[in-house]
Design a protein around this motif. Structure first.
Motif, PDB file in Angstrom:
ATOM      1  N   ALA A   9       0.804  -1.212   0.000  1.00 20.46           N
ATOM      2  CA  ALA A   9       0.000   0.000   0.000  1.00 20.46           C
ATOM      3  C   ALA A   9       0.843   1.271   0.000  1.00 20.46           C
ATOM      4  N   LEU A  10       2.166   1.136   0.163  1.00 12.59           N
ATOM      5  CA  LEU A  10       3.048   2.296   0.217  1.00 12.59           C
ATOM      6  C   LEU A  10       3.340   2.842  -1.171  1.00 12.59           C
ATOM      7  N   THR A  11       3.772   4.105  -1.226  1.00 10.83           N
ATOM      8  CA  THR A  11       4.251   4.685  -2.474  1.00 10.83           C
ATOM      9  C   THR A  11       5.635   4.101  -2.785  1.00 10.83           C
ATOM     10  N   PRO A  12       6.111   4.214  -4.018  1.00 14.71           N
ATOM     11  CA  PRO A  12       7.448   3.680  -4.339  1.00 14.71           C
ATOM     12  C   PRO A  12       8.554   4.247  -3.453  1.00 14.71           C
ATOM     13  N   LEU A  13       8.525   5.561  -3.148  1.00 11.85           N
ATOM     14  CA  LEU A  13       9.553   6.140  -2.296  1.00 11.85           C
ATOM     15  C   LEU A  13       9.458   5.580  -0.879  1.00 11.85           C
ATOM     16  N   GLN A  14       8.246   5.411  -0.376  1.00  7.89           N
ATOM     17  CA  GLN A  14       8.071   4.843   0.969  1.00  7.89           C
ATOM     18  C   GLN A  14       8.530   3.392   1.015  1.00  7.89           C
ATOM     19  N   GLN A  15       8.265   2.654  -0.064  1.00  8.09           N
ATOM     20  CA  GLN A  15       8.734   1.276  -0.119  1.00  8.09           C
ATOM     21  C   GLN A  15      10.265   1.223  -0.071  1.00  8.09           C
ATOM     22  N   ARG A  16      10.912   2.133  -0.804  1.00  8.76           N
ATOM     23  CA  ARG A  16      12.372   2.156  -0.801  1.00  8.76           C
ATOM     24  C   ARG A  16      12.894   2.527   0.590  1.00  8.76           C
ATOM     25  N   ALA A  17      12.229   3.470   1.222  1.00  6.21           N
ATOM     26  CA  ALA A  17      12.636   3.846   2.573  1.00  6.21           C
ATOM     27  C   ALA A  17      12.500   2.668   3.526  1.00  6.21           C
ATOM     28  N   PHE A  18      11.408   1.926   3.415  1.00  5.36           N
ATOM     29  CA  PHE A  18      11.210   0.770   4.289  1.00  5.36           C
ATOM     30  C   PHE A  18      12.288  -0.276   4.058  1.00  5.36           C
TER      31      PHE A  18
ATOM     32  N   GLN B 260      16.155  -6.359  -4.431  1.00  5.20           N
ATOM     33  CA  GLN B 260      16.592  -5.205  -5.218  1.00  5.20           C
ATOM     34  C   GLN B 260      18.055  -5.361  -5.632  1.00  5.20           C
ATOM     35  N   PRO B 261      18.497  -4.572  -6.609  1.00  7.28           N
ATOM     36  CA  PRO B 261      19.919  -4.586  -6.972  1.00  7.28           C
ATOM     37  C   PRO B 261      20.774  -4.224  -5.765  1.00  7.28           C
ATOM     38  N   GLY B 262      21.941  -4.863  -5.645  1.00 10.85           N
ATOM     39  CA  GLY B 262      22.778  -4.691  -4.462  1.00 10.85           C
ATOM     40  C   GLY B 262      23.240  -3.271  -4.242  1.00 10.85           C
ATOM     41  N   ASP B 263      23.409  -2.488  -5.320  1.00  9.00           N
ATOM     42  CA  ASP B 263      23.954  -1.148  -5.136  1.00  9.00           C
ATOM     43  C   ASP B 263      22.946  -0.191  -4.510  1.00  9.00           C
ATOM     44  N   GLU B 264      21.655  -0.541  -4.490  1.00  6.16           N
ATOM     45  CA  GLU B 264      20.683   0.347  -3.851  1.00  6.16           C
ATOM     46  C   GLU B 264      21.037   0.533  -2.388  1.00  6.16           C
ATOM     47  N   SER B 265      21.252  -0.571  -1.687  1.00  8.46           N
ATOM     48  CA  SER B 265      21.553  -0.504  -0.261  1.00  8.46           C
ATOM     49  C   SER B 265      22.934   0.082  -0.013  1.00  8.46           C
ATOM     50  N   ASP B 266      23.950  -0.363  -0.770  1.00  9.32           N
ATOM     51  CA  ASP B 266      25.309   0.116  -0.532  1.00  9.32           C
ATOM     52  C   ASP B 266      25.426   1.620  -0.744  1.00  9.32           C
ATOM     53  N   SER B 267      24.833   2.120  -1.797  1.00  5.49           N
ATOM     54  CA  SER B 267      24.910   3.564  -2.061  1.00  5.49           C
ATOM     55  C   SER B 267      24.229   4.352  -0.960  1.00  5.49           C
ATOM     56  N   ALA B 268      23.089   3.847  -0.520  1.00  6.39           N
ATOM     57  CA  ALA B 268      22.343   4.544   0.527  1.00  6.39           C
ATOM     58  C   ALA B 268      23.115   4.573   1.835  1.00  6.39           C
ATOM     59  N   VAL B 269      23.693   3.435   2.230  1.00  2.64           N
ATOM     60  CA  VAL B 269      24.391   3.374   3.514  1.00  2.64           C
ATOM     61  C   VAL B 269      25.671   4.200   3.471  1.00  2.64           C
ATOM     62  N   ARG B 270      26.354   4.234   2.340  1.00  2.00           N
ATOM     63  CA  ARG B 270      27.562   5.075   2.237  1.00  2.00           C
ATOM     64  C   ARG B 270      27.202   6.537   2.438  1.00  2.00           C
ATOM     65  N   ARG B 271      26.067   6.963   1.882  1.00  2.00           N
ATOM     66  CA  ARG B 271      25.642   8.349   2.102  1.00  2.00           C
ATOM     67  C   ARG B 271      25.358   8.593   3.591  1.00  2.00           C
ATOM     68  N   LEU B 272      24.692   7.642   4.209  1.00  3.80           N
ATOM     69  CA  LEU B 272      24.369   7.787   5.627  1.00  3.80           C
ATOM     70  C   LEU B 272      25.640   7.835   6.475  1.00  3.80           C
ATOM     71  N   LEU B 273      26.595   6.960   6.198  1.00  5.77           N
ATOM     72  CA  LEU B 273      27.829   6.944   6.980  1.00  5.77           C
ATOM     73  C   LEU B 273      28.624   8.230   6.788  1.00  5.77           C
ATOM     74  N   GLY B 274      28.575   8.782   5.585  1.00  4.11           N
ATOM     75  CA  GLY B 274      29.234  10.069   5.360  1.00  4.11           C
ATOM     76  C   GLY B 274      28.616  11.178   6.184  1.00  4.11           C
ATOM     77  N   ALA B 275      27.286  11.159   6.307  1.00  2.00           N
ATOM     78  CA  ALA B 275      26.603  12.158   7.132  1.00  2.00           C
ATOM     79  C   ALA B 275      26.895  11.947   8.612  1.00  2.00           C
ATOM     80  N   LEU B 276      26.919  10.690   9.051  1.00  4.19           N
ATOM     81  CA  LEU B 276      27.243  10.395  10.441  1.00  4.19           C
ATOM     82  C   LEU B 276      28.663  10.845  10.787  1.00  4.19           C
ATOM     83  N   LEU B 277      29.591  10.650   9.865  1.00  5.70           N
ATOM     84  CA  LEU B 277      30.971  11.061  10.110  1.00  5.70           C
ATOM     85  C   LEU B 277      31.075  12.580  10.235  1.00  5.70           C
TER      86      LEU B 277
END
Length: 898
Positions: free
Chosen positions: A367-376, A445-462
């Motif tokens: 029932a989620l939108t595509p962006l919400q599904q990706r966030a989940f 999903q393709p593996g790079d979806e998660s890796d790219s997202a987490v690298r962005r998050l870790l950069g912000a955390l740093l």
């Protein structure tokens, strides 16, 4: 009548009327024409045909009118069908009853409405817990006034329908004009149409279908008219949204409405809003026992508790788990718990028949939108129990407004939860079972979806960690080589602006940062791995998280070595040495870490790092009681700090040198060093440093009053260098100053959440209370022991035990006192601490008449005093032991310090 007799009767009627039955007569009955025998036979025809598969059913009925063999076949087929569906037996009795006219509707046969509907489903017999929520619903539904609309919302499988049906059954007597119930299919792809629901409700209220308006608005008006003067309870289960339920709420005040929904229905006007969360451990345990079998679960309570924990308080999961245990009695609870513990199989295990936890999550996800599904999918990418809400922005690579809107959608769907962090701000929380479903969807999903997202998050955390670290790092500057990882600016409200905010930020994000280091190491993101570790090192020291610090620094050192970065290795060795030193877990390796770090910093020309590492080695040497070596090392660090100049680093070095001066009974020099250090900390607005200076100043003032004697006057009236036995500490102004400084230090250190500094201030106050005979000593020691045990401060614990030992002895518990005092001498090597603890133990041995132990322990204490350069009475051991061999003083009526 038996099933066979009922079937024989219905077949006989079918034979008589087979030639005349047709869909047309049944259709006339559905249109509300006057009842007739033909209409009854038409419904009978439809019922028979509906019980047999496809077109074959109608053919068998028609053939029964012409062939005895077909009649026998029809009887056999119907008996078999009713055996598989016992509910059909009651329908058949209704059909054959001359006094109970029926209406055919779709594939179901319903009693012709009497105008008083009784549509509630059966209440769950093993309903468990939720007493407060039930009471709120019942009270709100019975409350006089307009509306009385109650909403129960929460994630799928949380038990919304069960509690509402339970409440509805309790409310039946309050609504004698009937109870309406409908499943609105809000979690399905096609929710129930409001117009059709209204039509069914009107029929149930006694309105002939021929008089029901065709349009939804007309049906709503008629529905509200019918209920205007009736007391009816309406249960709207599984609502999709506000618009769906709006037309199903009556306008008067005589009815009540209970609604369940996965959505919060925030804009719907309700009188009582109940948000359901998971069951607590005790209630979940009771539910599992009731469904799975109490005796069976009690045979292996440890495995039973594992099942409860792994179900996460979700009633649906617990019901499926209990049903599986009940369905397969030969299977042990332990084997079921082991299967459930497998993260990859858990959702498979929590499925039985048509009931499935996965299906509940899937309905919400679709029932989620595509962006919400990706966030989940992405919120489970980092293995951490929660995330700051701002993390969605870098994860999704969208701006903060879009991320906030996305989070609201996930919260409304109850696929994620939110809680307010201790430092403010929302945090995203995933139920453990929802986390498993999230990981399943991410794996598709393709593996790079998660890796790219987490690298962005870790950069912000740093980036955020850099800002917080700059507020805390004693040397005043971060390691110059920490600039290889790609950073991403975090939101402004995620960046610490002062020391207090930095402490709170690291406390809130500690688990996330540790997970980030582990994730970066597993992915081979070496720069991120070591730089995040270095940025959080000082915060981990403040929080006494030495085991965690050692763990992440081992990963970070491996990352630095893989990069071949000597400067990174030097910084990490310095940090790891601090963790090993302060935890007392491996002081030998701590010294090796500092020594190698000093060499690496010196070789690279990094004077900042070299001076910091020298200062840390000096602290280690001082803590071990190697005061002469410590003084030399700290002087070398002081020289570098003054040359740079680096004021905060210099201030810490001066504090350490003041501690050494105090141990050497050079109190004047100690106070002068503390004066300079405090001025430097004040100029740099470093609250934590000021707190430590005040604590050290209080130690100095207290010890100067008693000349460093480790025993109160009532315990020891013998000679001690610089101390007169007849003096009363409480009458000395230095004693009062010490108390004031301890209390001020405790306030400052509590404000910056420095657990270790606060605990040592508490120990100082406890020691003063012991000398004074103040009964608060026991309270203070108890508090200090709790803190030292919680955070693994072995040195602090040893000091606390010596005070507690003397208190026990005064309470006539001499044996316990000696045991505690002996424990105080077991731990990391510390000449200064062992010197004082040994002297106190010798006095306890003397009170117990253990003369040999007195002499032996005195010799050890003397050795430690001399090794540390601390003053000790200039008497022979035998003469000194005689002053210690006296009974323990009795507990006095302790006074409280005013």
């Amino acid at each position: 009548m038996t099933v066979e007799e009922l079937v024989a009767a219905v077949v006989a009627l079918a034979i008589v009327s087979a030639k005349r039955l047709g869909a047309g007569l049944a259709d006339r009955a559905m249109e509300g024409v006057e009842q007739s025998v033909a209409d009854r036979l038409g419904r009978l025809y439809r019922w028979i045909a509906g019980r047999l598969p496809g077109e074959e059913g109608a053919a068998v009925v028609e053939e029964a009118g012409r062939s005895p063999a077909a009649q026998a076949l029809l009887r056999r087929r119907l008996v078999l069908a009713l055996g598989e569906d016992p509910s059909g037996v009651e329908e058949l009795r209704v059909l054959l009853s001359p006094h109970a006219p029926v209406l055919a509707h779709g594939d179901f046969l319903l009693l012709e409405p009497s105008g008083i509907p009784r549509q509630l489903p059966l209440a769950v017999a093993d309903f468990t817990g939720r007493d407060q929520e039930l009471a709120r619903l019942v009270e709100a539904a019975e409350r006089p006034g307009v509306g009385r609309v109650c909403l129960v919302h929460g994630p799928g499988g949380i038990g919304k329908t069960a509690i509402v049906v339970q409440a509805a059954h309790r409310l039946m007597s309050s609504f004698p004009d009937g109870q309406l119930f409908v499943d609105l299919n809000g979690a399905e792809e096609r929710p129930a149409a409001v117009g059709e629901v209204l039509g069914d409700f009107l029929v149930a209220l006694g309105v002939a279908r021929g008089r029901i308006p065709d349009d939804e608005a007309g049906r709503t008006r008629q529905f509200r008219t019918e209920l205007a003067d009736r007391r009816v309870l309406i249960v709207l289960d599984n609502a999709a949204g506000e618009q769906q339920v709006g037309a199903l709420i009556p306008g008067g005040s005589s009815c009540a409405v209970l609604i369940t929904s996965r959505q919060g229905l925030a804009t719907l006007a309700v009188d009582e809003r109940v948000a359901l969360s998971g069951l607590d451990e005790g209630t979940a345990w009771d539910l599992l026992r009731r469904i799975g079998g109490g005796d069976r679960v009690d045979e292996d309570p440890e495995s039973g508790r594992d099942v409860v924990r792994l179900c996460g308080g979700l009633p649906l999961a617990l019901r499926i788990a209990g049903a599986r245990l009940a369905t397969f009695p030969a299977r042990t609870v332990g084997s079921f718990a082991r299967d459930l513990a497998d993260d990859h199989r858990r959702l498979d295990v929590l499925s039985l028949g048509e009931r499935s936890v996965r299906a509940v999550f899937r309905a919400g996800y679709q029932a989620l939108t595509p962006l919400q599904q990706r966030a989940f999918r992405l919120v489970s990418a980092l293995d951490t129990p929660d995330l700051p809400a701002w993390a969605l922005s870098p994860l999704l690579d969208v701006d903060a407004d879009a991320a906030d809107a996305c989070l609201e959608g996930l919260l409304l769907a109850h696929l994620v939860q939110a809680r307010r962090g201790e430092a403010g701000g929302q945090r995203i929380v995933l139920h453990d079972l929802a986390r498993g479903f999230s990981k399943e969807r991410a794996a598709e999903q393709p593996g790079d979806e998660s890796d790219s997202a987490v690298r962005r998050l870790l950069g912000a955390l740093l980036s955020a960690a850099d800002a917080a670290d700059a507020q805390l790092r004693p040397a005043g500057a971060r390691h110059s080589g920490r600039d290889g990882a790609v950073r991403r600016p975090p939101p402004d409200d995620a960046v610490a602006g002062d020391v207090g905010e930095a402490v709170e930020w690291f406390e809130a994000e500690r688990v996330v940062l540790v997970a980030a280091v582990a994730h970066a190491h597993a992915r081979g993101w070496w720069d991120l791995c070591w730089e995040i570790t270095d940025a959080m090192s000082i915060a981990l020291e403040h929080q006494w998280r030495w085991d965690i610090s050692s763990q992440v620094h081992e990963l970070a050192l491996d990352a630095a070595d893989r990069l071949g970065d000597g400067r990174a290795r030097a910084a990490l060795l310095r940090n790891l040495g601090e963790a090993l030193r302060d935890s007392g877990s491996d002081v030998v390796r701590a010294a090796e870490c500092f020594s190698e770090a000093i060499a690496l910093f010196h070789g690279s020309g990094d004077a900042h790092g070299e001076s910091d590492a020298l200062g840390n080695l000096g602290i280690l040497q001082r803590q071990q009681g190697e005061l002469r070596e410590a003084a030399r090392t700290l002087t070398a660090a002081e020289t570098l700090f003054r040359a740079l100049p680096l004021e905060r680093g210099l201030a810490w070095a001066l504090r350490e040198k003041a501690v050494i001066s105090r141990h050497h009974a050079d109190y004047t020099q100690a106070l002068a060093q503390l004066d300079e250090a405090q001025a430097l900390f004040a100029a740099n607005e470093e609250t934590r440093g000021i707190g430590w200076i005040l604590r050290t100043r209080a130690d100095t003032e207290k010890e100067s009053t008693v000349g460093g004697c480790p025993l109160p006057r009532r315990w020891y009236a013998g000679p001690w260098p610089g101390h007169h036995a007849t003096s009363r500490p409480a009458q000395d102004p230095r004693w009062a100053a010490a108390r004031t400084h301890y209390e001020h230090a405790a306030q400052l250190l509590h404000a910056v959440r420095d657990h270790r500094g606060l605990t040592w201030a508490t120990l100082g106050l406890a020691d003063m209370a012991l000398h004074e005979g103040d009964h608060t000593a026991a309270e203070l020691i108890s508090r200090a022991l709790q803190e030292t045990d919680a955070y693994g401060d072995h040195r602090g614990r040893s000091r606390a035990l010596t005070v507690q030992a003397l208190l026990h002895a005064e309470a006539n518990r001499l044996s316990d006192a000696i045991t505690l005092a002996e424990q105080a001498l077991v731990g990391p090597r510390d000449h200064a601490g062992a010197a004082q603890a040994g002297f106190r133990l010798a006095r306890l041995y003397g009170a117990a008449g253990r003369n040999h132990d007195v002499l032996h322990t005195l010799q050890q204490s003397r050795t430690h005093h001399h090794a540390a350069g601390m003053p000790f009475p200039d008497l022979a051991d035998t003469e000194l032991s005689r002053t210690l061999t006296r009974p323990a003083p009795r507990a006095r009526r302790f006074r409280r310090h005013q």
